[in-house]
Design a protein around this motif. Structure first.
Motif, PDB file in Angstrom:
ATOM      1  N   LEU A   1      53.475  33.943   6.107  1.00  0.00           N
ATOM      2  CA  LEU A   1      54.102  32.710   5.614  1.00  0.00           C
ATOM      3  C   LEU A   1      53.387  32.197   4.361  1.00  0.00           C
ATOM      4  N   PHE A   2      52.069  32.388   4.276  1.00  0.00           N
ATOM      5  CA  PHE A   2      51.355  32.004   3.053  1.00  0.00           C
ATOM      6  C   PHE A   2      51.886  32.786   1.856  1.00  0.00           C
ATOM      7  N   ALA A   3      52.062  34.097   2.053  1.00  0.00           N
ATOM      8  CA  ALA A   3      52.587  34.929   0.968  1.00  0.00           C
ATOM      9  C   ALA A   3      53.992  34.501   0.578  1.00  0.00           C
ATOM     10  N   ALA A   4      54.819  34.156   1.571  1.00  0.00           N
ATOM     11  CA  ALA A   4      56.175  33.705   1.275  1.00  0.00           C
ATOM     12  C   ALA A   4      56.162  32.393   0.506  1.00  0.00           C
ATOM     13  N   ALA A   5      55.294  31.465   0.919  1.00  0.00           N
ATOM     14  CA  ALA A   5      55.214  30.186   0.223  1.00  0.00           C
ATOM     15  C   ALA A   5      54.738  30.387  -1.208  1.00  0.00           C
ATOM     16  N   ALA A   6      53.766  31.281  -1.416  1.00  0.00           N
ATOM     17  CA  ALA A   6      53.261  31.525  -2.774  1.00  0.00           C
ATOM     18  C   ALA A   6      54.338  32.127  -3.672  1.00  0.00           C
ATOM     19  N   SER A   7      55.200  32.968  -3.119  1.00  0.00           N
ATOM     20  CA  SER A   7      56.256  33.581  -3.929  1.00  0.00           C
ATOM     21  C   SER A   7      57.351  32.588  -4.274  1.00  0.00           C
ATOM     22  N   LEU A   8      57.549  31.577  -3.454  1.00  0.00           N
ATOM     23  CA  LEU A   8      58.602  30.585  -3.700  1.00  0.00           C
ATOM     24  C   LEU A   8      58.108  29.391  -4.510  1.00  0.00           C
ATOM     25  N   ASP A   9      56.816  29.220  -4.607  1.00  0.00           N
ATOM     26  CA  ASP A   9      56.238  28.054  -5.284  1.00  0.00           C
ATOM     27  C   ASP A   9      55.819  28.445  -6.701  1.00  0.00           C
TER      28      ASP A   9
ATOM     29  N   GLY B   1      52.143  27.406  -8.270  1.00  0.00           N
ATOM     30  CA  GLY B   1      50.892  28.078  -7.930  1.00  0.00           C
ATOM     31  C   GLY B   1      50.037  27.321  -6.927  1.00  0.00           C
ATOM     32  N   THR B   2      50.503  26.140  -6.520  1.00  0.00           N
ATOM     33  CA  THR B   2      49.720  25.341  -5.573  1.00  0.00           C
ATOM     34  C   THR B   2      49.546  26.060  -4.236  1.00  0.00           C
ATOM     35  N   SER B   3      50.535  26.842  -3.845  1.00  0.00           N
ATOM     36  CA  SER B   3      50.497  27.487  -2.528  1.00  0.00           C
ATOM     37  C   SER B   3      49.392  28.525  -2.407  1.00  0.00           C
ATOM     38  N   ARG B   4      48.809  28.939  -3.534  1.00  0.00           N
ATOM     39  CA  ARG B   4      47.686  29.878  -3.416  1.00  0.00           C
ATOM     40  C   ARG B   4      46.532  29.253  -2.619  1.00  0.00           C
ATOM     41  N   ALA B   5      46.461  27.929  -2.619  1.00  0.00           N
ATOM     42  CA  ALA B   5      45.403  27.257  -1.855  1.00  0.00           C
ATOM     43  C   ALA B   5      45.517  27.528  -0.360  1.00  0.00           C
ATOM     44  N   LEU B   6      46.713  27.911   0.102  1.00  0.00           N
ATOM     45  CA  LEU B   6      46.879  28.192   1.526  1.00  0.00           C
ATOM     46  C   LEU B   6      45.981  29.339   1.998  1.00  0.00           C
ATOM     47  N   PHE B   7      45.711  30.291   1.105  1.00  0.00           N
ATOM     48  CA  PHE B   7      44.912  31.447   1.509  1.00  0.00           C
ATOM     49  C   PHE B   7      43.464  31.067   1.805  1.00  0.00           C
ATOM     50  N   VAL B   8      43.053  29.883   1.356  1.00  0.00           N
ATOM     51  CA  VAL B   8      41.715  29.402   1.706  1.00  0.00           C
ATOM     52  C   VAL B   8      41.596  29.214   3.220  1.00  0.00           C
ATOM     53  N   LEU B   9      42.738  28.962   3.872  1.00  0.00           N
ATOM     54  CA  LEU B   9      42.725  28.729   5.313  1.00  0.00           C
ATOM     55  C   LEU B   9      42.546  30.007   6.124  1.00  0.00           C
ATOM     56  N   VAL B  10      42.761  31.166   5.499  1.00  0.00           N
ATOM     57  CA  VAL B  10      42.667  32.422   6.245  1.00  0.00           C
ATOM     58  C   VAL B  10      41.256  32.621   6.817  1.00  0.00           C
ATOM     59  N   PRO B  11      40.190  32.588   6.004  1.00  0.00           N
ATOM     60  CA  PRO B  11      38.852  32.741   6.605  1.00  0.00           C
ATOM     61  C   PRO B  11      38.459  31.564   7.487  1.00  0.00           C
ATOM     62  N   PHE B  12      38.982  30.374   7.168  1.00  0.00           N
ATOM     63  CA  PHE B  12      38.669  29.197   7.976  1.00  0.00           C
ATOM     64  C   PHE B  12      39.173  29.374   9.411  1.00  0.00           C
ATOM     65  N   VAL B  13      40.442  29.757   9.544  1.00  0.00           N
ATOM     66  CA  VAL B  13      41.026  29.935  10.877  1.00  0.00           C
ATOM     67  C   VAL B  13      40.417  31.151  11.571  1.00  0.00           C
ATOM     68  N   ALA B  14      40.191  32.229  10.798  1.00  0.00           N
ATOM     69  CA  ALA B  14      39.657  33.451  11.400  1.00  0.00           C
ATOM     70  C   ALA B  14      38.256  33.255  11.950  1.00  0.00           C
ATOM     71  N   TYR B  15      37.480  32.344  11.364  1.00  0.00           N
ATOM     72  CA  TYR B  15      36.098  32.139  11.812  1.00  0.00           C
ATOM     73  C   TYR B  15      36.061  31.762  13.290  1.00  0.00           C
ATOM     74  N   PHE B  16      36.933  30.865  13.708  1.00  0.00           N
ATOM     75  CA  PHE B  16      36.917  30.375  15.085  1.00  0.00           C
ATOM     76  C   PHE B  16      37.486  31.389  16.063  1.00  0.00           C
ATOM     77  N   ALA B  17      38.386  32.252  15.567  1.00  0.00           N
ATOM     78  CA  ALA B  17      39.016  33.220  16.463  1.00  0.00           C
ATOM     79  C   ALA B  17      38.236  34.522  16.556  1.00  0.00           C
TER      80      ALA B  17
END
Length: 376
Positions: free
Chosen positions: A73-81, A84-100
Motif C-alpha cells: 500500500l505504501f508503494a501504491a500511495a507513492a505512485s498515486l501521489d 512525493g509526500t507519500s515517500r515518508a510512509l516507507f519510514v514506517l517500515v523499519p519502525f513497525v518491523a522492529y516490534f515484530a
C-alpha cells in the motif's frame, strides 16, 4: 496468536494523517486537479492503510502478512501521489518491523527502503544526484529512517523495562505475602499455642484431681479460664497490631505475665538493663522466644522450675530460658524452634539450644546492640 501490542500506536496514525493531508492539498492546489482519479485512488489507499492498523489491533494476524500489506500500500500511495509526500510512509517500515521481528530485521529493511528510494530516483531521473532537491529529499529520508529505528528501539526498551518492573513488583508482592503468612503463622503458634498448652495442662490437672482434691481441681479450672482470657487478650492485641493500632510494648510486663499466668512449672523472671532502647521487633522476638521455651518446658520437659533471664547492655541483648526437665539427646527442629529462629534472625540475632538427657534444656537468644547503645 498472542503478542504484545506495539508501543506508541498513535505514531503510525499520525504519519498516515500527515501524508493524507499533504497529498490532498497537492491535488487541490497543484497539478493533481487534472487527475481526479488519482486523488480518489490515493485517498482509498490511505483508507486501506488505516484499515490495516484496525485489523492489527482487533484480529490476530501474522505480523509478516501485515508488514507485506503495508509495503504494498505504501508503494501504491507513492505512485498515486505526485507531490512525493507519500515517500515518508516507507519510514514506517523499519519502525513497525522492529516490534515484530527485532532490531536486525528493522535495520535491514531500513537499508532496503533507502535502496528502493534511490532506485526510484535513478529510474525516473538518471541525473538525480546532480539536483540539490533530490539529494536533500534523500538525506531527509535517511534521517527519518534513522529516527524511526531509534524511536522503535527506545519504545521497545521502555516496554521491556516496564515488563521487568511489573514482574519484579509481582515477585515482591508474592514475597511480601509469604513473609506475612509466615509472620501470622509464627504469631498463632507462639501466642495461641502457648495459651492452649496452658489450658490443656490445667484441664488435665483438673480431671486428674477432680475426685481426690476438688479444691485443687477448681483452681486448675480457674487457671484454665485465666489462660483462655489471656489468649483472647493476645488475639485482640494481634488484631490491633494488624490495624496498626500498636500500643507500646513492654518486655518486662510481658515476661512477668508469662511467669504469673497460673501454669506449671513455676517460672522465675529477671530483667536487667534497659530493654526500651531496643525496637518493638527485637523485643517481640525475645518475648516469643521466652514464650516458646516455657511452652516446651510445660508440654515436653516435665520441669519443676523454669528461669527466664533477659539482660541488656552495650554488648547486646541476651535472653536465657532454662528448665530442670528431662532434656533430650538431639534437639528437635519443630515448627516452634523454626519460628523462633526465623523471628530472631529477622532482627539480626541468633538462637542456640543446649540440652541433654536428664540435664534440662537451656535456650539462649542473642541480639546485637541497638542503635541507641551505639549512639550513647
Amino acid at each position: 496468536m498472542d503478542r504484545p501490542r506495539r508501543p506508541v500506536p498513535w505514531a503510525v496514525a499520525v504519519v498516515y494523517g500527515a501524508v493524507l493531508a499533504g497529498g490532498v492539498y497537492w491535488s487541490l492546489v497543484g497539478e493533481g486537479l487534472d487527475h481526479p482519479g488519482r486523488l480518489a485512488g490515493f485517498v482509498l489507499v490511505l483508507a486501506l492503510l488505516f484499515g490495516v492498523e484496525l485489523v492489527e489491533w482487533r484480529t490476530p494476524v501474522h505480523p509478516g502478512v501485515l508488514l507485506a500489506a503495508r509495503i504494498g500500500l505504501f508503494a501504491a500511495a507513492a505512485s498515486l501521489d505526485g507531490s512525493g509526500t507519500s515517500r515518508a510512509l516507507f519510514v514506517l517500515v523499519p519502525f513497525v518491523a522492529y516490534f515484530a521481528f527485532g532490531r536486525a530485521t528493522s535495520v535491514a529493511l531500513a537499508a532496503a527502503c533507502l535502496a528502493f528510494i534511490v532506485t526510484g530516483f535513478s529510474l525516473s531521473t538518471p541525473d538525480w544526484y546532480r539536483d540539490a532537491e533530490y539529494v536533500s529529499d534523500l538525506l531527509m529520508f535517511t534521517i527519518g529512517l534513522v529516527l524511526a529505528v531509534c524511536m522503535a528501539a527506545v519504545a521497545s526498551a521502555e516496554r521491556e523495562a516496564r515488563g521487568r518492573l511489573e514482574s519484579t513488583l509481582d515477585r515482591v508482592a508474592e514475597l511480601s505475602a509469604a513473609m506475612e503468612r509466615n509472620r501470622v503463622a509464627r504469631d498463632i503458634h507462639d501466642s495461641l499455642g502457648h495459651h492452649l498448652t496452658a489450658i490443656a495442662i490445667q484441664l488435665e490437672k483438673a480431671t486428674a484431681f477432680a475426685d481426690r482434691d476438688p479444691a485443687l481441681a477448681e483452681r486448675a479450672i480457674a487457671d484454665a479460664r485465666a489462660s483462655a482470657r489471656d489468649a483472647l487478650a493476645d488475639v485482640r492485641r494481634s488484631v490491633r497490631a494488624l490495624r496498626e493500632e500498636r500500643p507500646p510494648f513492654s518486655l518486662r510486663d510481658a515476661l512477668t505475665g508469662l511467669a504469673g499466668d497460673g501454669g506449671e512449672p513455676a517460672v522465675t523472671v529477671t530483667v536487667t538493663g534497659e530493654p526500651d532502647r531496643y525496637d518493638t521487633a527485637a523485643l517481640t522476638a525475645l518475648y516469643r522466644a521466652a514464650q516458646e521455651g516455657l511452652t516446651n518446658a510445660r508440654r515436653h520437659a516435665k520441669a519443676s522450675v523454669v528461669t527466664v533471664s533477659a539482660a541488656f547492655d552495650e554488648a547486646g541483648a541476651r535472653l536465657v530460658v532454662a528448665d530442670d526437665g528431662r532434656g533430650f539427646a538431639t534437639p528437635g527442629e519443630g515448627f516452634g524452634l523454626l519460628g523462633m529462629r526465623e523471628r530472631v534472625e529477622l532482627v539480626g540475632g541468633a538462637v542456640s539450644v543446649d540440652s541433654g538427657p536428664g540435664a534440662g534444656t537451656v535456650i539462649t537468644v542473642t541480639i546485637p546492640p541497638a542503635p541507641a547503645w551505639s549512639a550513647a
